[in-house]
Design a protein around this motif. Structure first.
Motif, PDB file in Angstrom:
ATOM      1  N   VAL A  79       7.352  -2.680  -7.079  1.00  0.00           N
ATOM      2  CA  VAL A  79       6.930  -2.888  -5.683  1.00  0.00           C
ATOM      3  C   VAL A  79       5.422  -3.147  -5.689  1.00  0.00           C
ATOM      4  CG1 VAL A  79       6.840  -1.925  -3.352  1.00  0.00           C
ATOM      5  CG2 VAL A  79       8.756  -1.362  -4.878  1.00  0.00           C
ATOM      6  N   GLN A  84       5.934  -9.361  -4.222  1.00  0.00           N
ATOM      7  CA  GLN A  84       6.110  -9.689  -2.803  1.00  0.00           C
ATOM      8  C   GLN A  84       5.826 -11.175  -2.565  1.00  0.00           C
ATOM      9  OE1 GLN A  84       7.227  -7.590  -0.435  1.00  0.00           O
ATOM     10  NE2 GLN A  84       7.122  -9.126   1.197  1.00  0.00           N
ATOM     11  N   ASN A 107      12.957  -5.796  -1.775  1.00  0.00           N
ATOM     12  CA  ASN A 107      12.017  -4.947  -2.510  1.00  0.00           C
ATOM     13  C   ASN A 107      12.735  -3.810  -3.228  1.00  0.00           C
ATOM     14  OD1 ASN A 107       9.819  -6.467  -1.669  1.00  0.00           O
ATOM     15  ND2 ASN A 107       9.428  -5.188   0.124  1.00  0.00           N
TER      16      ASN A 107
END
Length: 257
Positions: A79, A84, A107
């Motif tokens: 993460v 992302q 995620n």
């Protein structure tokens, strides 16, 4: 269904897919286009140039699978800002779904993938074929393209119809749970209606997990002689809604017989 029956159906499925694989220039009908601008600040200059020099959409997508997996990282359990960025580019720019704001499930999938105790991969095996699998599997397929396959409405549609005609000798036809999508061709071909009206068969949506889908694609890949599972994935995508030489044409021809 017995293991012997499953094996027979799998072999019949391969025989049908061989027909599509052997079509002249099927790769030229792979229509997944994407813009690379958003990758300039993610990829190295070398990788970006390698991607840009590919002549066809098919080869460009193959190269993308090879490249992007190198840029996911395990920092902070997976993460992190880099992952992302990659997830958002895959979903919005490559996948063309710009409305997505909630990346929590995606995620969490990445986090589970990097779980050091391997319990994460067991959790990924439990993912159901709900409508969210289309987005989630896109990211997973780039995170680990030798392990996970894109599972969206077009691929499921193509695979289900091949499985349908691979099982005509059985009383009940076992398929994957269909997924909703934006394509206008898919709703024209209803499994239950065609099974009942033309073949007097019953449909059962027996296969309901993402892991079952990946497992079958891996087996089909070996038997089709492909080196990578995403080559099978891309074949299914190419033939899914092509009305001249793909699944819609195939279904119509089978109904005529």
């Amino acid at each position: 269904m017995t293991e012997a029956a499953k094996k027979t159906i799998e072999n019949e499925t391969v025989d049908i897919l061989y027909g599509f694989k052997n079509q002249e220039n099927y790769k030229n009908h792979f229509d997944c286009s994407f813009k690379t601008d958003g990758l300039k600040d993610i990829l190295s200059e070398e990788d970006f140039a390698l991607l840009e020099k590919q002549d066809s959409l098919y080869e460009k997508n193959l190269q993308l699978k090879e490249i992007l997996q190198k840029y996911f990282c395990a920092e902070n359990g997976g993460v992190n800002e880099q992952n992302q960025k990659l997830s958002e580019w895959i979903i919005k720019e490559w996948g063309g779904v710009h409305s997505v704001k909630d990346f929590d499930k995606i995620n969490n999938d990445i986090k589970n993938f990097y779980d050091k105790n391997q319990s994460g991969k067991e959790k990924l095996d439990d993912i159901k074929l709900s409508d969210s699998i289309s987005l989630r599997s896109k990211v997973l397929s780039f995170l680990s393209p030798d392990e996970y396959v894109i599972c969206d409405s077009r691929n499921i549609f193509a695979l289900n119809w091949v499985l349908f005609f691979a099982q005509l000798d059985y009383d009940k036809i076992h398929l994957f749970r269909p997924l909703s999508g934006r394509n206008k061709i898919i709703p024209k071909y209803n499994y239950e209606t065609i099974a009942y009206v033309f073949f007097e068969k019953e449909i059962a949506y027996t296969f309901t997990t993402y892991s079952e889908y990946c497992y079958l694609i891996k087996n089909l890949t070996k038997k089709l002689g492909f080196k990578k599972i995403y080559e099978t994935e891309m074949l299914l995508f190419s033939i899914s809604v092509d009305e001249e030489r793909g699944i819609p044409h195939f279904v119509k021809e089978k109904i005529k017989k």
